[in-house]
Write a protein that holds these residues in place. Structure first.
Motif, PDB file in Angstrom:
ATOM      1  N   GLN A   8      47.229  34.981  37.010  1.00 13.82           N
ATOM      2  CA  GLN A   8      46.106  34.061  37.079  1.00 13.82           C
ATOM      3  C   GLN A   8      46.597  32.621  37.091  1.00 13.82           C
ATOM      4  N   ARG A   9      47.648  32.342  36.348  1.00  9.67           N
ATOM      5  CA  ARG A   9      48.226  30.986  36.357  1.00  9.67           C
ATOM      6  C   ARG A   9      48.799  30.651  37.736  1.00  9.67           C
ATOM      7  N   VAL A  10      49.412  31.636  38.388  1.00  8.29           N
ATOM      8  CA  VAL A  10      49.920  31.403  39.740  1.00  8.29           C
ATOM      9  C   VAL A  10      48.775  31.048  40.675  1.00  8.29           C
ATOM     10  N   MET A  11      47.664  31.781  40.567  1.00  9.08           N
ATOM     11  CA  MET A  11      46.498  31.483  41.399  1.00  9.08           C
ATOM     12  C   MET A  11      45.987  30.070  41.134  1.00  9.08           C
ATOM     13  N   ILE A  12      45.971  29.669  39.869  1.00  9.04           N
ATOM     14  CA  ILE A  12      45.527  28.318  39.529  1.00  9.04           C
ATOM     15  C   ILE A  12      46.484  27.288  40.117  1.00  9.04           C
ATOM     16  N   ALA A  13      47.801  27.566  40.023  1.00  6.35           N
ATOM     17  CA  ALA A  13      48.787  26.644  40.590  1.00  6.35           C
ATOM     18  C   ALA A  13      48.570  26.476  42.085  1.00  6.35           C
ATOM     19  N   MET A  14      48.291  27.580  42.789  1.00  9.53           N
ATOM     20  CA  MET A  14      48.042  27.495  44.226  1.00  9.53           C
ATOM     21  C   MET A  14      46.765  26.725  44.524  1.00  9.53           C
ATOM     22  N   ALA A  15      45.724  26.989  43.726  1.00 12.60           N
ATOM     23  CA  ALA A  15      44.438  26.329  43.967  1.00 12.60           C
ATOM     24  C   ALA A  15      44.518  24.825  43.706  1.00 12.60           C
ATOM     25  N   LEU A  16      45.313  24.430  42.712  1.00 13.21           N
ATOM     26  CA  LEU A  16      45.382  23.019  42.330  1.00 13.21           C
ATOM     27  C   LEU A  16      46.528  22.265  42.999  1.00 13.21           C
ATOM     28  N   ALA A  17      47.337  22.967  43.768  1.00 10.98           N
ATOM     29  CA  ALA A  17      48.560  22.372  44.312  1.00 10.98           C
ATOM     30  C   ALA A  17      48.297  21.094  45.101  1.00 10.98           C
ATOM     31  N   LEU A  18      47.242  21.078  45.898  1.00 13.00           N
ATOM     32  CA  LEU A  18      46.970  19.930  46.767  1.00 13.00           C
ATOM     33  C   LEU A  18      45.941  18.984  46.167  1.00 13.00           C
ATOM     34  N   GLU A  19      45.689  19.128  44.868  1.00  7.92           N
ATOM     35  CA  GLU A  19      44.769  18.256  44.129  1.00  7.92           C
ATOM     36  C   GLU A  19      43.384  18.206  44.776  1.00  7.92           C
ATOM     37  N   PRO A  20      42.704  19.343  44.867  1.00  3.85           N
ATOM     38  CA  PRO A  20      41.366  19.365  45.468  1.00  3.85           C
ATOM     39  C   PRO A  20      40.364  18.625  44.590  1.00  3.85           C
TER      40      PRO A  20
END
Length: 329
Positions: A157-169
């Protein structure tokens, strides 16, 4: 504060069956809206429609979806794809299914930077490790070389969060972000999301867990049979719900603060969305139901400033709920 996301009268259909029926909500910068309801209520479909990620069989039949003034229904597919990841991001319900099992997690996080920022492999890899470290993955440089099945549920789940937040949406849609996680990991993940919220991130949290909603959201939309049946501030809805379904959800939610209070499940089952009962869709399960409820569908109406309910007897439900008290917060 003006709304970043405005959804109005959203209708999502599978053929002739309307799975989402006239849902509306808004989210402003730094705000968190929760959408709650039982499985099949339409909450996930509503968010997938916003991001243009509906399954192939589904279509948006009516309504408006506006992002920062842009009409997403009228925007071309390339424009919507550019917005996803850059400004709009999503944490999917099942990270094990959402992640590619044949690629390392570091590669998958780094791909965001390669495709959207044009970084080379080495620079993208470094940014991926930074993103994984930021969400609390220990020894991220080493763990970046692991595959999804080598991570626990909480770490995936943390990996998914890292991917979702990577580009600072600017907007994050989190679909059941704490499902199947123990309470300690739940708290850690919610803390991560609140940190980003304080920095201005807008969030839509989809959940059946009313305790998570109480800790994470300011506003809530309660959905049943594809419709919003109640909406308002969490601080107002939880102490005195204005719809019998919300009242039932809260009564069925355990809370450590309630001691020996018995959890009372909602009787019956959600209706078949393709064969809804006449009148109010909730009336076969509703302890407040009367003849009017069986023949006349109640509109979503304002029952107090900032609060709305789709119940003919909302004021009576509020009075009953305020005297009983509820769990979930």
């Amino acid at each position: 504060m003006s709304a970043l996301l405005e959804v109005s009268g959203l209708v999502v259909a599978f053929g002739d069956v309307r799975a989402v029926r006239g849902v509306s909500f808004t989210v402003g910068e730094g705000e968190t809206l929760a959408i709650v309801g039982e499985s099949g209520s339409g909450k996930s479909l509503s968010s997938l429609a916003v991001l243009g990620l509906l399954p192939a069989q589904a279509r948006v039949e009516a309504g408006e979806i506006r992002w920062d003034g842009t009409d997403l229904r009228a925007a071309d597919a390339d424009r919507v794809r550019r917005l996803r990841g850059e400004e709009l991001a999503m944490i999917f319900q099942d990270p094990l299914s959402a992640l590619n099992p044949s690629l390392t997690v570091g590669y998958q996080v780094a791909e965001m930077f390669r495709r959207r920022r044009g970084l080379g492999r080495a620079d993208a890899g470094r940014r991926a490790v930074e993103a994984m470290t930021e969400v609390g993955i220990p020894d991220a440089a080493r763990r970046a070389g692991a595959y999804p099945h080598e991570f626990s549920g909480g770490m995936r789940q943390r990996v998914m969060i890292a991917m979702a937040l990577a580009l600072e949406p600017r907007l994050l849609v989190a679909d059941e972000p704490t499902t199947a996680l123990d309470v300690t990991v739940q708290a850690q993940i919610l803390r991560l999301l609140r940190q980003r919220q304080r920095a201005g991130l807008a969030m839509v949290i989809i959940s059946h867990d009313l305790g998570v909603v109480a800790r994470a959201a300011r506003s809530v939309v309660v959905m049943y049979a594809g419709q919003a049946v109640e909406a308002g501030a969490v601080a107002d809805v939880y102490p005195a719900p204005a719809h019998p379904y919300t009242l039932g959800l809260l009564a069925a939610s355990p809370s450590a603060r309630d001691g020996d209070r018995r959890v009372r499940p909602i009787e019956g089952y959600p209706p078949d969305i393709a064969a809804l009962p006449g009148g109010c869709a909730f009336h076969p399960r509703c302890p407040f139901a009367r003849q009017r409820c069986r023949t006349e569908e109640p509109p979503l109406r304002e029952v107090a400033p900032g609060r709305s309910s789709a119940c003919h007897y909302a004021e009576e439900v509020v009075s009953r709920g305020a005297t009983v008290g509820h769990a979930g917060a």
